[in-house]
Design a protein around this motif. Sequence first.
Motif, mmCIF file in Angstrom:
data_model
loop_
_atom_site.group_PDB
_atom_site.id
_atom_site.type_symbol
_atom_site.label_atom_id
_atom_site.label_comp_id
_atom_site.label_asym_id
_atom_site.label_seq_id
_atom_site.Cartn_x
_atom_site.Cartn_y
_atom_site.Cartn_z
ATOM 1 N N ALA A 41 0.689 -1.321 -0.342
ATOM 2 C CA ALA A 41 -0.611 -0.319 -0.344
ATOM 3 C C ALA A 41 0.837 1.199 -0.136
ATOM 4 C CB ALA A 41 -0.868 -0.082 0.897
ATOM 5 N N THR A 42 2.239 1.407 0.666
ATOM 6 C CA THR A 42 3.108 2.664 0.776
ATOM 7 C C THR A 42 3.703 2.836 -0.531
ATOM 8 O OG1 THR A 42 3.058 2.320 2.723
ATOM 9 C CG2 THR A 42 4.372 3.964 2.228
ATOM 10 N N ALA A 43 4.550 1.345 -1.368
ATOM 11 C CA ALA A 43 4.181 1.303 -2.399
ATOM 12 C C ALA A 43 4.126 1.974 -3.344
ATOM 13 C CB ALA A 43 5.090 0.184 -2.612
ATOM 14 N N THR A 44 2.648 1.419 -3.401
ATOM 15 C CA THR A 44 1.673 2.219 -4.450
ATOM 16 C C THR A 44 1.325 3.503 -4.370
ATOM 17 O OG1 THR A 44 -0.665 1.540 -3.058
ATOM 18 C CG2 THR A 44 0.592 0.000 -4.517
ATOM 19 N N GLY A 45 1.379 4.033 -3.318
ATOM 20 C CA GLY A 45 0.833 5.611 -2.869
ATOM 21 C C GLY A 45 2.278 5.801 -3.446
ATOM 22 N N LEU A 46 3.825 6.495 -2.493
ATOM 23 C CA LEU A 46 5.111 6.453 -3.210
ATOM 24 C C LEU A 46 5.126 6.292 -4.518
ATOM 25 C CD1 LEU A 46 7.327 5.241 0.112
ATOM 26 C CD2 LEU A 46 6.391 7.112 -0.780
ATOM 27 N N ILE A 47 4.696 5.656 -5.886
ATOM 28 C CA ILE A 47 5.475 5.534 -6.934
ATOM 29 C C ILE A 47 3.813 6.314 -7.431
ATOM 30 C CG2 ILE A 47 5.213 3.897 -8.492
ATOM 31 C CD1 ILE A 47 5.542 1.555 -7.212
ATOM 32 N N VAL A 48 2.516 6.146 -7.461
ATOM 33 C CA VAL A 48 2.088 7.153 -8.169
ATOM 34 C C VAL A 48 1.635 8.740 -8.209
ATOM 35 C CG1 VAL A 48 -0.721 7.078 -6.771
ATOM 36 C CG2 VAL A 48 -0.756 6.815 -9.186
ATOM 37 N N ALA A 49 2.225 8.800 -6.567
ATOM 38 C CA ALA A 49 2.799 10.565 -6.213
ATOM 39 C C ALA A 49 3.488 10.601 -7.199
ATOM 40 C CB ALA A 49 2.672 10.340 -4.890
ATOM 41 N N ASN A 50 4.879 10.305 -8.190
ATOM 42 C CA ASN A 50 4.920 10.976 -8.860
ATOM 43 C C ASN A 50 4.171 12.009 -10.293
ATOM 44 O OD1 ASN A 50 7.606 10.533 -7.829
ATOM 45 N ND2 ASN A 50 7.447 7.816 -8.548
ATOM 46 N N ILE A 68 -14.798 15.443 0.729
ATOM 47 C CA ILE A 68 -14.170 14.115 1.048
ATOM 48 C C ILE A 68 -14.953 13.178 0.448
ATOM 49 C CG2 ILE A 68 -14.126 13.017 3.592
ATOM 50 C CD1 ILE A 68 -13.286 15.310 4.769
ATOM 51 N N VAL A 69 -16.667 13.137 -0.389
ATOM 52 C CA VAL A 69 -17.210 12.222 -0.211
ATOM 53 C C VAL A 69 -16.637 12.078 -1.508
ATOM 54 C CG1 VAL A 69 -19.972 12.112 -0.215
ATOM 55 C CG2 VAL A 69 -18.980 13.271 1.409
ATOM 56 N N LEU A 70 -16.763 12.907 -2.468
ATOM 57 C CA LEU A 70 -16.095 12.516 -3.690
ATOM 58 C C LEU A 70 -14.832 11.716 -3.567
ATOM 59 C CD1 LEU A 70 -16.485 12.913 -6.681
ATOM 60 C CD2 LEU A 70 -14.633 14.924 -6.652
ATOM 61 N N ASP A 71 -13.658 11.713 -2.552
ATOM 62 C CA ASP A 71 -12.539 10.976 -2.619
ATOM 63 C C ASP A 71 -13.286 9.542 -2.947
ATOM 64 O OD1 ASP A 71 -11.426 13.413 -3.425
ATOM 65 O OD2 ASP A 71 -9.982 13.971 -1.928
ATOM 66 N N GLY A 72 -14.343 9.379 -1.100
ATOM 67 C CA GLY A 72 -14.880 8.484 -0.523
ATOM 68 C C GLY A 72 -15.071 7.803 -1.663
ATOM 69 N N SER A 98 -5.885 2.038 -0.717
ATOM 70 C CA SER A 98 -6.282 3.392 -0.225
ATOM 71 C C SER A 98 -4.585 3.948 -0.089
ATOM 72 C CB SER A 98 -6.597 2.599 1.037
ATOM 73 O OG SER A 98 -5.574 1.959 1.976
ATOM 74 N N GLY A 99 -3.636 3.233 -0.488
ATOM 75 C CA GLY A 99 -2.339 3.669 -0.345
ATOM 76 C C GLY A 99 -2.133 4.487 -1.601
ATOM 77 N N LEU A 100 -2.501 4.068 -2.965
ATOM 78 C CA LEU A 100 -1.869 4.225 -3.670
ATOM 79 C C LEU A 100 -3.212 5.906 -4.440
ATOM 80 C CD1 LEU A 100 -2.944 2.298 -7.471
ATOM 81 C CD2 LEU A 100 -4.175 4.390 -7.029
ATOM 82 N N MET A 101 -4.860 6.089 -3.990
ATOM 83 C CA MET A 101 -5.662 7.006 -3.728
ATOM 84 C C MET A 101 -5.469 8.015 -2.741
ATOM 85 S SD MET A 101 -7.727 6.276 -5.807
ATOM 86 C CE MET A 101 -8.271 7.978 -5.193
ATOM 87 N N LEU A 102 -3.949 7.694 -1.435
ATOM 88 C CA LEU A 102 -3.644 8.069 -0.939
ATOM 89 C C LEU A 102 -2.054 9.427 -1.507
ATOM 90 C CD1 LEU A 102 -3.262 6.775 2.617
ATOM 91 C CD2 LEU A 102 -4.964 8.455 2.238
ATOM 92 N N GLY A 103 -1.289 8.460 -2.160
ATOM 93 C CA GLY A 103 -0.877 9.154 -3.009
ATOM 94 C C GLY A 103 -1.405 9.988 -3.914
ATOM 95 N N ILE A 104 -2.254 9.944 -5.132
ATOM 96 C CA ILE A 104 -2.961 10.673 -5.376
ATOM 97 C C ILE A 104 -2.996 11.742 -5.217
ATOM 98 C CG2 ILE A 104 -5.012 11.363 -7.173
ATOM 99 C CD1 ILE A 104 -4.689 8.209 -7.729
ATOM 100 N N MET A 105 -4.237 11.453 -3.768
ATOM 101 C CA MET A 105 -4.374 12.538 -3.199
ATOM 102 C C MET A 105 -3.512 13.907 -2.164
ATOM 103 S SD MET A 105 -7.705 10.877 -1.556
ATOM 104 C CE MET A 105 -8.644 9.906 -1.955
#
Length: 401
Positions: free
Chosen positions: A6-15, A322-326, A130-137
Amino acid sequence: MVWLMATATGLIVANLYYAQPLVGPISQATGLDPGAAGLIVTLTQMGYCLGMIFIVPLGDLVENRRLIVTALAGTACALAVAAFSTSAALFLAAMFCIGLGSVAAQVIVPFASHLAKPETRGQTVGTVVSGLMLGIMLARPVASLVTDALGWHAIFVLSALVTAGLALVLRRRLPRRDPAQARMAQNTSQQTTPQQTAAPQKTTYLALLASLWFLLKTTPILRRRSAYQFCMFGAFSLFWTTVPLILASPAFGLSQSGIAIFALVGVAGALASPIAGRRADQGKSRSTTAVALVAAALSLAAPLLLHGGRLFDLGLLVVAAIVLDGAVSASLVTGQRALYALSADVRSRLNGLYMAIFFMGGALGSSAGGWMYAHHGWQGVLMAGLLFPAAGLLVFSTERR
């Protein structure tokens, strides 16, 4: 392992998103014409979409850990080039390569589903997503805050170091997964006697790519879930492309730091991912999808229809974010859970197609949001945004129980 992924997908997609709030200073530093500044975002998205089609399907053919680590090594190099670019052409080429290599995140997600037990697959995928979406946001506010403190070069230098370090960690921690060996083991377990075991068929890369159209044509659930997510991410991208403009306008007068804090609050919506995954594991995918589509529509309708003072309107926008992201997170996880319940042999290809269509919706939403804001203001943006979940609900109305 799940939290590592989860952490990895967030860090990657944040790029993919660090450069979006920095288009102005980057254009000035590299000599990029203001009229062509949009290429920074466009080329990154183009690289990501092409990677979905030409790299992610390799997860069904080559050893997954090696594919992930190789893509991350290339991404780290591209980030370093972007950090020290002095010409527009070199910077744009680096952004394209960053998008191409960042599809490693979409190799990790189906990899996680392979490791999960069938009865908890939705929850596992939900946690990783959830990690991926956190990276995007989080990428945009982090980029803004780092740039305010250290300049725009710093975010790319830091990201290059983090990506290179992540490649080393994943090289050490991820288990090996060879798709050919996995198919052989599955075939062997399905035979009653050793004599019945057949040699596994070899699949070539060209055959893998040729199968993408066949999968799209013959998998109705892929088309349906892709349509839902195309609409959801279109609304998401439209909102987040334009909301910084209205927040910085005289209507709210927020600084860059204030806009970054607004974006940070919005990440609370990512908590919906594991909840949606658990509901999908319980066979409640249809109701979860309906709730997500309705919630997305309401999040855009509320700021359009309800008005009060400055604080009321700002608070309403926070709730809407918050609602849209969820809603987007819940729909994404539910769709991936449905696709990963299909044959494990084609899981990476299904994910590649799903995410490519998903990001096409995002590209459409971003471009539509910018145009609507320029010509029809914030009210026009919200009305255009409502069309996306409305279209998703229209498609949903044709789904059989």
